[in-house]
Design a protein around this motif. Structure first.
Motif, PDB file in Angstrom:
ATOM      1  N   THR A  23      -1.306  -3.044   6.993  1.00 36.00           N
ATOM      2  CA  THR A  23      -1.455  -1.683   7.509  1.00 36.00           C
ATOM      3  C   THR A  23      -0.987  -1.667   8.958  1.00 36.00           C
ATOM      4  OG1 THR A  23      -3.652  -1.911   8.487  1.00 36.00           O
ATOM      5  CG2 THR A  23      -3.565  -1.409   6.125  1.00 36.00           C
ATOM      6  N   ALA A  24      -0.990  -0.511   9.546  1.00 37.75           N
ATOM      7  CA  ALA A  24      -0.705  -0.365  10.974  1.00 37.75           C
ATOM      8  C   ALA A  24      -2.015  -0.217  11.752  1.00 37.75           C
ATOM      9  CB  ALA A  24       0.186   0.846  11.205  1.00 37.75           C
ATOM     10  N   LEU A  25      -3.129  -0.644  11.154  1.00 36.48           N
ATOM     11  CA  LEU A  25      -4.447  -0.442  11.745  1.00 36.48           C
ATOM     12  C   LEU A  25      -4.999  -1.698  12.422  1.00 36.48           C
ATOM     13  CD1 LEU A  25      -5.954   1.620   8.801  1.00 36.48           C
ATOM     14  CD2 LEU A  25      -4.992   2.482  10.948  1.00 36.48           C
ATOM     15  N   GLY A  26      -4.204  -2.763  12.519  1.00 36.04           N
ATOM     16  CA  GLY A  26      -4.639  -3.971  13.196  1.00 36.04           C
ATOM     17  C   GLY A  26      -5.444  -4.930  12.325  1.00 36.04           C
ATOM     18  N   ARG A  27      -5.585  -4.634  11.056  1.00 36.03           N
ATOM     19  CA  ARG A  27      -6.332  -5.483  10.116  1.00 36.03           C
ATOM     20  C   ARG A  27      -5.594  -5.523   8.786  1.00 36.03           C
ATOM     21  NH1 ARG A  27      -9.855  -8.416  12.529  1.00 36.03           N
ATOM     22  NH2 ARG A  27     -10.763  -7.332  14.241  1.00 36.03           N
ATOM     23  N   MET A  28      -5.759  -6.646   8.077  1.00 40.17           N
ATOM     24  CA  MET A  28      -5.350  -6.676   6.679  1.00 40.17           C
ATOM     25  C   MET A  28      -6.427  -5.911   5.909  1.00 40.17           C
ATOM     26  SD  MET A  28      -2.538  -8.362   6.710  1.00 40.17           S
ATOM     27  CE  MET A  28      -2.219  -8.710   4.990  1.00 40.17           C
ATOM     28  N   TYR A  29      -6.047  -5.208   4.878  1.00 43.28           N
ATOM     29  CA  TYR A  29      -6.995  -4.479   4.036  1.00 43.28           C
ATOM     30  C   TYR A  29      -7.080  -5.158   2.676  1.00 43.28           C
ATOM     31  CZ  TYR A  29      -8.215  -0.470   6.918  1.00 43.28           C
ATOM     32  OH  TYR A  29      -8.755   0.340   7.874  1.00 43.28           O
TER      33      TYR A  29
END
Length: 81
Positions: A23-29
């Protein structure tokens, strides 16, 4: 939910699958399926800080999971997170 992409899936038990996504959220999901991939849980963040590079997940013969991904920041690498 922001966009997730480039999923990697592994079987962790009969009919039970685990998927990781970048993601572009700084974490793997991650998301889970209990019906061999017909349905999935809503993606949730993992504790793995990650860049927008894709990750890979595999189940080893001993049942342990192996995940390869790019760490998010130099500071997090130094702290071992």
């Amino acid at each position: 939910m922001n966009r997730v992409a480039e999923a990697s899936v592994t079987q962790v038990a009969p009919k039970r699958l685990m998927m990781i996504m970048r993601t572009a959220l700084g974490r793997m999901y991650q998301a889970w399926s209990d019906d061999d991939g017909d349905t999935w849980t809503r993606p949730q963040p993992t504790s793995l800080a990650g860049t927008e590079s894709p990750g890979q997940i595999r189940t080893l013969p001993n049942g342990h999971l192996l995940c390869i991904w790019n760490q998010e920041s130099e500071d997090e690498v130094k702290r071992g997170q």
